[in-house]
Design a protein around this motif. Structure first.
Motif, PDB file in Angstrom:
ATOM      1  N   GLU A 194     -44.559  53.760 -54.732  1.00 47.93           N
ATOM      2  CA  GLU A 194     -44.322  52.320 -54.701  1.00 47.93           C
ATOM      3  C   GLU A 194     -45.129  51.567 -55.755  1.00 47.93           C
ATOM      4  O   GLU A 194     -44.755  50.489 -56.183  1.00 47.93           O
ATOM      5  CB  GLU A 194     -44.661  51.774 -53.313  1.00 47.93           C
ATOM      6  N   SER A 195     -46.280  52.113 -56.147  1.00 48.63           N
ATOM      7  CA  SER A 195     -47.133  51.410 -57.091  1.00 48.63           C
ATOM      8  C   SER A 195     -47.898  52.415 -57.941  1.00 48.63           C
ATOM      9  O   SER A 195     -47.841  53.627 -57.713  1.00 48.63           O
ATOM     10  CB  SER A 195     -48.122  50.498 -56.342  1.00 48.63           C
TER      11      SER A 195
ATOM     12  N   GLU B  85     -55.281  61.048 -50.284  1.00 42.48           N
ATOM     13  CA  GLU B  85     -54.468  60.058 -49.574  1.00 42.48           C
ATOM     14  C   GLU B  85     -53.386  59.564 -50.533  1.00 42.48           C
ATOM     15  O   GLU B  85     -53.370  58.398 -50.948  1.00 42.48           O
ATOM     16  CB  GLU B  85     -55.326  58.892 -49.084  1.00 42.48           C
ATOM     17  N   VAL B  86     -52.501  60.449 -50.867  1.00 40.14           N
ATOM     18  CA  VAL B  86     -51.457  60.155 -51.844  1.00 40.14           C
ATOM     19  C   VAL B  86     -50.191  59.721 -51.120  1.00 40.14           C
ATOM     20  O   VAL B  86     -49.724  60.414 -50.203  1.00 40.14           O
ATOM     21  CB  VAL B  86     -51.163  61.390 -52.731  1.00 40.14           C
ATOM     22  N   ASN B  87     -49.659  58.589 -51.517  1.00 36.46           N
ATOM     23  CA  ASN B  87     -48.430  58.064 -50.917  1.00 36.46           C
ATOM     24  C   ASN B  87     -47.268  58.257 -51.882  1.00 36.46           C
ATOM     25  O   ASN B  87     -47.376  57.960 -53.068  1.00 36.46           O
ATOM     26  CB  ASN B  87     -48.573  56.579 -50.580  1.00 36.46           C
ATOM     27  N   ARG B  88     -46.182  58.763 -51.367  1.00 40.37           N
ATOM     28  CA  ARG B  88     -44.979  58.963 -52.165  1.00 40.37           C
ATOM     29  C   ARG B  88     -43.790  58.321 -51.474  1.00 40.37           C
ATOM     30  O   ARG B  88     -43.799  58.108 -50.262  1.00 40.37           O
ATOM     31  CB  ARG B  88     -44.696  60.470 -52.350  1.00 40.37           C
ATOM     32  N   ARG B  89     -42.749  58.031 -52.243  1.00 39.30           N
ATOM     33  CA  ARG B  89     -41.541  57.425 -51.710  1.00 39.30           C
ATOM     34  C   ARG B  89     -40.576  58.528 -51.259  1.00 39.30           C
ATOM     35  O   ARG B  89     -40.286  59.454 -52.000  1.00 39.30           O
ATOM     36  CB  ARG B  89     -40.869  56.554 -52.763  1.00 39.30           C
ATOM     37  N   ILE B  90     -40.077  58.425 -50.037  1.00 38.13           N
ATOM     38  CA  ILE B  90     -39.155  59.429 -49.498  1.00 38.13           C
ATOM     39  C   ILE B  90     -37.779  59.254 -50.120  1.00 38.13           C
ATOM     40  O   ILE B  90     -37.279  58.135 -50.268  1.00 38.13           O
ATOM     41  CB  ILE B  90     -39.067  59.307 -47.958  1.00 38.13           C
ATOM     42  N   VAL B  91     -37.168  60.367 -50.468  1.00 35.87           N
ATOM     43  CA  VAL B  91     -35.782  60.367 -50.920  1.00 35.87           C
ATOM     44  C   VAL B  91     -35.003  61.287 -49.985  1.00 35.87           C
ATOM     45  O   VAL B  91     -35.421  62.408 -49.706  1.00 35.87           O
ATOM     46  CB  VAL B  91     -35.661  60.830 -52.396  1.00 35.87           C
TER      47      VAL B  91
END
Length: 500
Positions: free
Chosen positions: A12-13, A37-43
């Motif tokens: 997201e960023s 703490e890695v955030n990813r966008r779900i596809v």
């Protein structure tokens, strides 16, 4: 059992959550480690399905693409109709990666320094049944499904005739493949989640011993009272008959994942280019001067007379501006797509008869495909090994049941076979066959291998060679017999002459 790790694409960023990012410290200083703490966008896998189908691409539904209007005689305006279209580039990338990984037959190696005749025969039977049951084709389709939708499951099972069979589970067919592993990556339970035509959801779960079937509906026979069960419950439990879970699974990003944004950009530019070309790409006839409102038509031609005082009227054909800059830009995007996805697009126009067409030139041209397929061979090794183990175990039971080999279960358990993918690539048939002849002459390979591997052998080539050898042996024996008979007759005539 329904917990499944999602697929990811982007974030997201650009923010980084690690607080040590950007800190200025000495090179010999130690800091407390930070947990990721890695955030990813779900596809979703549904997104993969849409991307694979060119008729579902975003560009078709993009209303931001400009349209061109023309002014009519009555002063109103009308939009020039133009059909937006997607380009099946994702499908081409998927097919290319699948071909380069699984286009060749699987490679089977028998690991035994001194195999017995029985072991050799069993290994030959294993390879023949593998070929006859088209297990290479099953592996090819499994690779194609994974490269298309993200994951795949291949179930090996024994049918009613006690024959080893296989079945492929894919998202496209309505199945969710959900493998479960421990913290060390060891398999615990392999699940297939699906819904039948009656709307009931089911889970088939497999461990190393049993097959569990769960359903999510009210059990039949309940009276609807307080004893009625709701939610998931186990219908039955049975032994599947294999030494490990009979469901081989593979998971990974679709073939075009790294190049999807570039593909969408290419489609937008291409559709814009098509709109412009349709309106302005044909050129116009530009006529300058002073003319009457009516024109004369003679012999099918329209005659325009310039009535201006200067008499300097003119007519010329205005060609549209060259679209070369836009074409070069699209080619640049296409080059980046090939680099991102590891797939090379070579068209007939790219082949020059006067250029270098040697094997080295082909390999250099296809370097992206070779690197991608070589990496995929390693990634798919566990899948290939499990399919081979399951098929070998099931085939042994089939041979015992059919009476072909009563000791197959014990014999096949002792047979150590490794199976792997072999990357495919274009090759020169004449050079390949010449190499086989050279290796056969040097004693490196057998006649049987040379017959099997060359590209021009007939299906019954070995039988033909055997008949030729039999005929040659008979002719040799006949010639030897004739020679001996002739020598005997000469000897008899010589003796008779001496006696006289």
């Amino acid at each position: 059992m329904l917990l499944k790790r999602p697929f990811f694409r982007g974030s997201e960023s650009i923010g980084i959550n690690d607080p040590t990012e950007g800190c200025n410290v000495k090179t010999n200083q130690l800091r407390e480690a930070e947990l990721p703490e890695v955030n990813r966008r779900i596809v979703s896998q549904e997104r993969f399905m849409r991307e694979l189908d060119p008729n579902c691409h975003n560009v078709i539904f993009d209303n931001n693409l400009p349209s061109i209007c023309v002014k009519l005689e009555d002063g109103s305006y009308s939009e020039i109709q133009f059909k937006r279209f997607g380009i099946p580039m994702q499908r081409a990338i998927m097919k290319a990666q699948t071909l380069y990984l699984a286009g060749n037959k699987r490679v089977h190696i028998l690991h035994d320094s001194n195999p017995s005749d029985t072991l050799k025969n069993n290994f030959a039977d294993f390879k023949w049944h593998w070929l006859n049951d088209n297990m290479d084709g099953v592996g090819y389709r499994a690779v194609k499904v994974q490269k298309s939708f993200g994951d795949v499951g291949v179930l090996m099972y024994m049918n009613e005739k006690n024959e080893i069979k296989s079945r492929i589970f894919s998202y496209e067919d309505g199945y969710q493949v959900i493998p479960h592993k421990d913290d060390n990556g060891e398999p615990l339970l392999d699940c297939v989640y699906y819904k039948t035509s009656d709307g009931v959801r089911h889970i088939d779960a497999y461990d190393d011993t049993n097959h569990y079937h769960f359903s999510d509906y009210f059990p039949s026979g309940n009276d609807g009272g307080e004893n009625t069960k709701s939610g998931w419950y186990m219908d039955y439990k049975e032994e599947h008959g294999f030494n490990e879970s009979p469901l081989a699974t593979k998971r990974g990003a679709p073939a075009w994942d790294n190049g999807e944004d570039l593909i969408e950009l290419f489609e937008i530019i291409y559709n814009l280019f098509a709109v412009i070309q349709k309106r302005h790409g044909w050129g116009i006839l530009y006529i300058k001067g002073k003319f009457n409102e009516t024109a004369k038509k003679i012999a099918g031609s329209v005659i325009l007379n310039d009535t201006s005082v200067e008499g300097n009227g003119s007519a010329e054909f205005k060609t549209p501006p060259s679209p070369q800059n836009m074409i070069d830009f699209m080619q640049a995007i296409l080059d980046q797509i090939q680099i991102a996805t590891g797939a090379t697009f070579i068209l007939p126009k790219d082949i020059k008869s006067s250029g270098d067409v040697s094997g080295l030139a082909i390999q250099m041209t296809r370097s992206l495909d070779i690197v991608e397929s070589s990496d995929s061979v390693i990634e798919w090794q566990n899948f290939a090994s499990k399919m081979s183990r399951l098929y070998k175990e099931g085939l042994a039971k089939q041979l015992v049941s059919s009476g072909e080999n009563p000791t197959a279960i014990t014999d096949f358990a002792k047979m150590k076979v490794s199976t792997s993918f072999k990357p495919w690539q274009p090759f020169d048939e004449s050079t390949w066959n010449q190499m086989l002849c050279t290796m056969k002459g040097a004693g490196v390979i057998s006649t049987k291998t040379a017959v099997e591997k060359n590209t021009i052998s007939a299906p019954d080539e070995e039988v033909r060679l055997q008949k030729e050898q039999e005929i040659a042996s008979r002719l040799e024996a006949l010639n030897s017999s004739i020679e001996q008979s002739a020598q005997q007759q000469i000897a008899n005539l010589t003796n008779e002459s001496n006696n006289e």
